[in-house]
Design an enzyme around this catalytic site. Structure first.
Site, PDB file in Angstrom:
ATOM      1  N   LYS A  41     -25.307  57.022  10.621  1.00 19.98           N
ATOM      2  CA  LYS A  41     -25.928  55.787  10.132  1.00 19.98           C
ATOM      3  C   LYS A  41     -24.935  54.956   9.325  1.00 19.98           C
ATOM      4  CE  LYS A  41     -29.008  57.989   7.692  1.00 19.98           C
ATOM      5  NZ  LYS A  41     -28.594  59.377   8.025  1.00 19.98           N
TER       6      LYS A  41
ATOM      7  N   ARG B  56     -36.909  56.517   3.805  1.00 21.14           N
ATOM      8  CA  ARG B  56     -36.902  57.916   4.229  1.00 21.14           C
ATOM      9  C   ARG B  56     -38.294  58.522   4.198  1.00 21.14           C
ATOM     10  NH1 ARG B  56     -31.102  58.708   2.792  1.00 21.14           N
ATOM     11  NH2 ARG B  56     -30.413  60.564   3.886  1.00 21.14           N
TER      12      ARG B  56
ATOM     13  N   ARG C  30     -17.150  66.211   7.372  1.00 25.76           N
ATOM     14  CA  ARG C  30     -17.214  64.893   6.727  1.00 25.76           C
ATOM     15  C   ARG C  30     -16.372  64.879   5.455  1.00 25.76           C
ATOM     16  NH1 ARG C  30     -22.688  61.594   5.761  1.00 25.76           N
ATOM     17  NH2 ARG C  30     -23.444  63.500   4.741  1.00 25.76           N
TER      18      ARG C  30
ATOM     19  N   ARG D 265     -18.611  66.123   0.002  1.00 26.55           N
ATOM     20  CA  ARG D 265     -19.789  65.893  -0.826  1.00 26.55           C
ATOM     21  C   ARG D 265     -20.447  67.218  -1.205  1.00 26.55           C
ATOM     22  NH1 ARG D 265     -23.185  61.265   2.182  1.00 26.55           N
ATOM     23  NH2 ARG D 265     -24.830  62.729   1.578  1.00 26.55           N
TER      24      ARG D 265
ATOM     25  N   ARG E  85     -31.679  69.703   4.142  1.00 24.52           N
ATOM     26  CA  ARG E  85     -31.819  68.257   4.352  1.00 24.52           C
ATOM     27  C   ARG E  85     -32.397  67.966   5.739  1.00 24.52           C
ATOM     28  NH1 ARG E  85     -25.969  66.502   3.093  1.00 24.52           N
ATOM     29  NH2 ARG E  85     -26.654  64.399   3.624  1.00 24.52           N
TER      30      ARG E  85
HETATM   31  P1  ADP Z   1     -26.756  61.027   4.570  1.00 23.47           P
HETATM   32  O1  ADP Z   1     -25.658  60.004   4.728  1.00 23.47           O
HETATM   33  O2  ADP Z   1     -26.249  62.392   4.861  1.00 23.47           O
HETATM   34  O3  ADP Z   1     -27.975  60.706   5.354  1.00 23.47           O
HETATM   35  P2  ADP Z   1     -27.304  59.784   2.042  1.00 23.47           P
HETATM   36  O4  ADP Z   1     -26.005  59.443   1.446  1.00 23.47           O
HETATM   37  O5  ADP Z   1     -28.062  58.699   2.739  1.00 23.47           O
HETATM   38  O6  ADP Z   1     -27.117  61.023   3.032  1.00 23.47           O
HETATM   39  O7  ADP Z   1     -28.261  60.442   0.962  1.00 23.47           O
HETATM   40  C1  ADP Z   1     -27.838  61.527   0.182  1.00 23.47           C
HETATM   41  C2  ADP Z   1     -29.021  62.032  -0.641  1.00 23.47           C
HETATM   42  O8  ADP Z   1     -29.458  60.978  -1.522  1.00 23.47           O
HETATM   43  C3  ADP Z   1     -30.247  62.424   0.164  1.00 23.47           C
HETATM   44  O9  ADP Z   1     -30.184  63.757   0.642  1.00 23.47           O
HETATM   45  C4  ADP Z   1     -31.352  62.242  -0.892  1.00 23.47           C
HETATM   46  O10 ADP Z   1     -31.350  63.318  -1.814  1.00 23.47           O
HETATM   47  C5  ADP Z   1     -30.870  60.999  -1.635  1.00 23.47           C
HETATM   48  N1  ADP Z   1     -31.418  59.756  -1.041  1.00 23.47           N
HETATM   49  C6  ADP Z   1     -30.722  58.757  -0.448  1.00 23.47           C
HETATM   50  N2  ADP Z   1     -31.545  57.795  -0.017  1.00 23.47           N
HETATM   51  C7  ADP Z   1     -32.813  58.197  -0.332  1.00 23.47           C
HETATM   52  C8  ADP Z   1     -34.112  57.656  -0.122  1.00 23.47           C
HETATM   53  N3  ADP Z   1     -34.305  56.488   0.510  1.00 23.47           N
HETATM   54  N4  ADP Z   1     -35.177  58.358  -0.595  1.00 23.47           N
HETATM   55  C9  ADP Z   1     -35.010  59.522  -1.236  1.00 23.47           C
HETATM   56  N5  ADP Z   1     -33.828  60.103  -1.451  1.00 23.47           N
HETATM   57  C10 ADP Z   1     -32.720  59.456  -0.998  1.00 23.47           C
HETATM   58  P1  ADP Z   2     -24.905  59.434   7.998  1.00 23.31           P
HETATM   59  O1  ADP Z   2     -24.684  58.157   7.208  1.00 23.31           O
HETATM   60  O2  ADP Z   2     -25.968  59.275   9.037  1.00 23.31           O
HETATM   61  O3  ADP Z   2     -25.124  60.620   7.125  1.00 23.31           O
HETATM   62  P2  ADP Z   2     -22.032  59.315   8.585  1.00 23.31           P
HETATM   63  O4  ADP Z   2     -21.820  57.929   9.116  1.00 23.31           O
HETATM   64  O5  ADP Z   2     -21.575  59.609   7.216  1.00 23.31           O
HETATM   65  O6  ADP Z   2     -23.576  59.731   8.810  1.00 23.31           O
HETATM   66  O7  ADP Z   2     -21.363  60.340   9.620  1.00 23.31           O
HETATM   67  C1  ADP Z   2     -21.425  61.772   9.396  1.00 23.31           C
HETATM   68  C2  ADP Z   2     -20.103  62.405   9.807  1.00 23.31           C
HETATM   69  O8  ADP Z   2     -19.928  62.291  11.229  1.00 23.31           O
HETATM   70  C3  ADP Z   2     -18.871  61.739   9.196  1.00 23.31           C
HETATM   71  O9  ADP Z   2     -17.893  62.726   9.016  1.00 23.31           O
HETATM   72  C4  ADP Z   2     -18.443  60.715  10.248  1.00 23.31           C
HETATM   73  O10 ADP Z   2     -17.052  60.431  10.175  1.00 23.31           O
HETATM   74  C5  ADP Z   2     -18.781  61.460  11.542  1.00 23.31           C
HETATM   75  N1  ADP Z   2     -19.210  60.581  12.641  1.00 23.31           N
HETATM   76  C6  ADP Z   2     -19.878  59.397  12.550  1.00 23.31           C
HETATM   77  N2  ADP Z   2     -20.140  58.877  13.770  1.00 23.31           N
HETATM   78  C7  ADP Z   2     -19.617  59.763  14.665  1.00 23.31           C
HETATM   79  C8  ADP Z   2     -19.576  59.820  16.114  1.00 23.31           C
HETATM   80  N3  ADP Z   2     -20.123  58.845  16.866  1.00 23.31           N
HETATM   81  N4  ADP Z   2     -18.980  60.897  16.678  1.00 23.31           N
HETATM   82  C9  ADP Z   2     -18.458  61.888  15.918  1.00 23.31           C
HETATM   83  N5  ADP Z   2     -18.462  61.909  14.565  1.00 23.31           N
HETATM   84  C10 ADP Z   2     -19.044  60.859  13.936  1.00 23.31           C
END
Ligand code: ADP
Ligand code: ADP
Ligand code: ZN
Length: 214
Positions: free
Chosen positions: A13, A88, A127, A160, A171
């Protein structure tokens, strides 16, 4: 243009939201980034959020909703935004809908980046994140030019705290219980778009551009 990114943790995302923001000149808003910035600054909000994030749980809606509404009320959001990691939960989506409709506006697209659970653990374990500018990398799929240094701002990259395999499993569980129902929610509103998130990041973005420009 107002866009919501849906998808499991690690689906890509953030990676796609950054590309959308750069291409269309709208802000990329990540609630996770906002929480991490608060943790870094050791604010009260940051300390409270961290206690949930470290356990792989969602930060409670009351806290999260307020932060999001404050952010989208800022001037730079006048022409739209791309939300990454919000909503979420269904109540979070309802609060956003209400705020947007009070302005006589609407969310244009909810893009679901679909990646099966079995790919997620691998993505998360590779990541690397920049806590300064929010950029993310993957040691194999999307490596930085110089190991452990952010291409965009030169800061050191970190793993992270919540990307450990056990926390990732928790998660994913929370995702399926609380966030996945949003796919149906936006499907019913007629704005859901599905993309295959297992493709290369550039291919995923090509698909997204076609959707946004159709
Ligand atoms: P990811 O990129 O792996 O999806 P995020 O960076 O979006 O993770 O979020 C990391 C953590 O921050 C989540 O696991 C949750 O604990 C918290 N968080 C982020 N956005 C929200 C939301 N909209 N509602 C509740 N918790 C959130
Ligand atoms: P989210 O915001 O949904 O948690 P991220 O954008 O942080 O996801 O991506 C999660 C991990 O996967 C990161 O290490 C990122 O560099 C990698 N990644 C993102 N898009 C791709 C893809 N299309 N193929 C392989 N790895 C990816
Ligand atoms: Zn950086």
């Amino acid at each position: 243009m107002k866009i919501i990114m849906l998808g499991a943790p690690g689906a890509g995302k953030g990676t796609q939201a950054k590309k959308i923001a750069a291409q269309y000149g709208i802000p990329h808003i990540s609630t996770g980034d906002i929480f991490r910035a608060n943790i870094k600054e050791q604010t009260a909000l940051g300390m409270e959020a961290k206690s949930y994030m470290d356990k792989g749980q969602l930060v409670p809606d009351e806290l999260t909703v307020k932060i999001l509404l404050d952010r989208v009320a800022k001037d730079d959001c006048k022409n739209g935004y791309v939300l990454d990691g919000y909503p979420r939960t269904i109540p979070q989506a309802e609060v956003l809908d209400k705020a947007v409709s009070e302005l006589n506006e609407a969310i244009d697209f909810a893009i679901n980046v679909d990646v099966p659970d079995e790919n997620i653990i691998h993505r998360m374990s590779g990541r690397r994140a920049c806590l300064n500018c929010g950029a993310t990398y993957h040691i194999e799929a999307l490596p930085p030019k110089q190991a452990d240094i952010c291409d965009s701002c030169g800061s050191p990259l970190v793993i992270r705290d919540d990307d450990k395999p056990d926390t990732v499993k928790q998660r994913l569980k929370v995702y399926h219980e609380q966030t996945q129902p949003l796919i149906d929610y936006y499907q019913k509103k007629g704005i859901l778009k599905e993309v295959d998130g297992t493709l290369d990041a550039d291919k995923v973005f090509d698909t997204i551009k076609k959707i946004l420009e159709a």
